[in-house]
Design an enzyme around this catalytic site. Structure first.
Site, PDB file in Angstrom:
ATOM      1  N   ILE A  33       9.100  15.510  14.336  1.00 14.43           N
ATOM      2  CA  ILE A  33      10.363  16.227  14.448  1.00 14.43           C
ATOM      3  C   ILE A  33      11.090  15.550  13.232  1.00 14.43           C
ATOM      4  O   ILE A  33      12.139  15.902  12.998  1.00 14.43           O
ATOM      5  CB  ILE A  33      10.787  15.886  15.848  1.00 14.43           C
ATOM      6  CG1 ILE A  33      12.270  16.777  16.191  1.00 14.43           C
ATOM      7  CG2 ILE A  33      11.362  14.414  16.103  1.00 14.43           C
ATOM      8  CD1 ILE A  33      12.711  16.758  17.594  1.00 14.43           C
ATOM      9  N   ASN A  89      -0.138   3.889  14.490  1.00 10.84           N
ATOM     10  CA  ASN A  89       0.616   2.854  14.773  1.00 10.84           C
ATOM     11  C   ASN A  89       0.228   2.331  16.175  1.00 10.84           C
ATOM     12  O   ASN A  89       0.150   3.257  17.181  1.00 10.84           O
ATOM     13  CB  ASN A  89       2.167   3.109  14.637  1.00 10.84           C
ATOM     14  CG  ASN A  89       2.771   3.561  13.228  1.00 10.84           C
ATOM     15  OD1 ASN A  89       2.266   2.889  12.440  1.00 10.84           O
ATOM     16  ND2 ASN A  89       3.489   4.552  13.315  1.00 10.84           N
ATOM     17  N   GLY A  95       5.086  -0.758  14.940  1.00  7.29           N
ATOM     18  CA  GLY A  95       6.245   0.300  15.126  1.00  7.29           C
ATOM     19  C   GLY A  95       5.757   1.556  15.968  1.00  7.29           C
ATOM     20  O   GLY A  95       6.746   2.508  16.000  1.00  7.29           O
ATOM     21  N   GLN A  96       4.729   1.387  17.095  1.00  4.86           N
ATOM     22  CA  GLN A  96       4.604   2.427  17.804  1.00  4.86           C
ATOM     23  C   GLN A  96       5.688   2.582  18.786  1.00  4.86           C
ATOM     24  O   GLN A  96       6.425   1.855  19.600  1.00  4.86           O
ATOM     25  CB  GLN A  96       3.404   2.272  18.742  1.00  4.86           C
ATOM     26  CG  GLN A  96       2.936   3.306  19.581  1.00  4.86           C
ATOM     27  CD  GLN A  96       1.578   3.163  20.337  1.00  4.86           C
ATOM     28  OE1 GLN A  96       0.892   1.876  20.146  1.00  4.86           O
ATOM     29  NE2 GLN A  96       1.071   4.068  21.120  1.00  4.86           N
ATOM     30  N   HIS A 102      -1.673   8.558  19.267  1.00  2.00           N
ATOM     31  CA  HIS A 102      -1.463   9.573  18.201  1.00  2.00           C
ATOM     32  C   HIS A 102      -1.732   9.205  16.815  1.00  2.00           C
ATOM     33  O   HIS A 102      -1.606   7.930  16.201  1.00  2.00           O
ATOM     34  CB  HIS A 102      -0.132  10.361  18.330  1.00  2.00           C
ATOM     35  CG  HIS A 102       1.043   9.042  18.243  1.00  2.00           C
ATOM     36  ND1 HIS A 102       1.282   8.275  19.321  1.00  2.00           N
ATOM     37  CD2 HIS A 102       1.750   8.856  17.141  1.00  2.00           C
ATOM     38  CE1 HIS A 102       2.234   7.450  18.799  1.00  2.00           C
ATOM     39  NE2 HIS A 102       2.433   7.705  17.439  1.00  2.00           N
ATOM     40  N   LEU A 103      -2.296  10.150  15.809  1.00  2.00           N
ATOM     41  CA  LEU A 103      -2.694  10.063  14.549  1.00  2.00           C
ATOM     42  C   LEU A 103      -1.634  10.748  13.657  1.00  2.00           C
ATOM     43  O   LEU A 103      -1.459  11.915  13.969  1.00  2.00           O
ATOM     44  CB  LEU A 103      -3.882  10.471  14.295  1.00  2.00           C
ATOM     45  CG  LEU A 103      -4.490  10.120  12.900  1.00  2.00           C
ATOM     46  CD1 LEU A 103      -6.107  10.077  12.861  1.00  2.00           C
ATOM     47  CD2 LEU A 103      -4.377  11.318  12.067  1.00  2.00           C
ATOM     48  N   HIS A 104      -1.032   9.891  12.964  1.00  2.00           N
ATOM     49  CA  HIS A 104      -0.019  10.403  11.836  1.00  2.00           C
ATOM     50  C   HIS A 104      -0.887  11.007  10.560  1.00  2.00           C
ATOM     51  O   HIS A 104      -1.531  10.333   9.870  1.00  2.00           O
ATOM     52  CB  HIS A 104       0.939   9.720  11.208  1.00  2.00           C
ATOM     53  CG  HIS A 104       1.983   9.061  12.504  1.00  2.00           C
ATOM     54  ND1 HIS A 104       3.226   9.616  12.446  1.00  2.00           N
ATOM     55  CD2 HIS A 104       1.826   8.190  13.128  1.00  2.00           C
ATOM     56  CE1 HIS A 104       4.004   8.806  13.449  1.00  2.00           C
ATOM     57  NE2 HIS A 104       2.992   8.081  13.822  1.00  2.00           N
TER      58      HIS A 104
HETATM   59  P1  5GP Z   1       5.067   6.048  16.511  1.00  2.00           P
HETATM   60  O1  5GP Z   1       6.357   5.586  15.999  1.00  2.00           O
HETATM   61  O2  5GP Z   1       4.978   6.050  17.997  1.00  2.00           O
HETATM   62  O3  5GP Z   1       3.831   5.925  15.716  1.00  2.00           O
HETATM   63  O4  5GP Z   1       5.042   7.808  16.319  1.00  2.00           O
HETATM   64  C1  5GP Z   1       6.006   8.767  17.070  1.00  2.00           C
HETATM   65  C2  5GP Z   1       6.445  10.146  16.292  1.00  2.00           C
HETATM   66  O5  5GP Z   1       7.003  10.793  17.208  1.00  2.00           O
HETATM   67  C3  5GP Z   1       7.518   9.651  15.260  1.00  2.00           C
HETATM   68  O6  5GP Z   1       7.017   9.850  13.899  1.00  2.00           O
HETATM   69  C4  5GP Z   1       8.674  10.550  15.767  1.00  2.00           C
HETATM   70  O7  5GP Z   1       9.502  11.204  14.598  1.00  2.00           O
HETATM   71  C5  5GP Z   1       7.965  11.481  16.376  1.00  2.00           C
HETATM   72  N1  5GP Z   1       8.669  12.237  17.677  1.00  2.00           N
HETATM   73  C6  5GP Z   1       9.797  11.713  18.284  1.00  2.00           C
HETATM   74  N2  5GP Z   1      10.225  12.512  19.314  1.00  2.00           N
HETATM   75  C7  5GP Z   1       9.452  13.796  18.839  1.00  2.00           C
HETATM   76  C8  5GP Z   1       9.713  15.256  19.354  1.00  2.00           C
HETATM   77  O8  5GP Z   1      10.628  15.241  20.372  1.00  2.00           O
HETATM   78  N3  5GP Z   1       9.105  15.900  18.924  1.00  2.00           N
HETATM   79  C9  5GP Z   1       8.032  15.758  17.544  1.00  2.00           C
HETATM   80  N4  5GP Z   1       7.338  16.778  17.296  1.00  2.00           N
HETATM   81  N5  5GP Z   1       7.944  14.525  17.310  1.00  2.00           N
HETATM   82  C10 5GP Z   1       8.658  13.454  17.905  1.00  2.00           C
END
Ligand code: 5GP
Length: 116
Positions: A33, A89, A95-96, A102-104
């Site tokens: 998002i 992460n 920064g998780q 999940h994998l970016h």
């Molecule tokens: P993390 O920071 O845990 O590695 O990644 C979480 C990711 O989820 C972030 O990049 C953030 O932008 C994404 N994210 C958070 N809320 C939503 C949402 O409601 N929908 C989508 N598609 N992504 C989200």
């Protein structure tokens, strides 16, 4: 937060809309998002795994599937030849923010290394 309540579980159940790019019985991939690159896809296992830190030998298949899904999407969406970055992460210092593995998958620009 229980596994049932985390954001990605809600996306998997369709309670929160997402821009889906791939789904099978074990994996869902959808666009982030708040993209950090022109292409930013999250590849998420459906199994209740909070983070990479939870994986055991029994999860070898799903761990491999996350990587193979990234590789296939890179080819199918046309950015494999230019290159891409995969990031997982894990925990506070990394920064998780969502407590579900999940994998970016990031592409569409050049990335610096070491990552910030
Ligand atoms: P993390 O920071 O845990 O590695 O990644 C979480 C990711 O989820 C972030 O990049 C953030 O932008 C994404 N994210 C958070 N809320 C939503 C949402 O409601 N929908 C989508 N598609 N992504 C989200």
């Amino acid at each position: 937060m229980s596994q049932n309540d985390n954001l990605f579980k809600k996306i998997m159940r369709g309670e929160i809309p997402s821009s889906k790019v791939y789904e099978d019985d074990e994996i869902l991939a959808f666009r982030d998002i708040a993209p950090a690159a022109p292409v930013h896809i999250l590849i998420v296992p459906k199994a209740p795994l909070d983070s990479l830190d939870e994986l055991t030998d029994d999860d070898a298949m799903i761990a491999g599937k996350l990587l193979i899904c990234a590789s296939k999407l890179a080819k199918e969406l046309g950015f494999a030849s230019n290159g891409y970055r995969c990031v997982i992460n894990t925990g506070k210092d990394a920064g998780q923010t969502v407590p579900h593995l999940h994998l970016h998958l990031l592409a569409g620009r050049e990335f610096i290394w070491p990552a910030g």
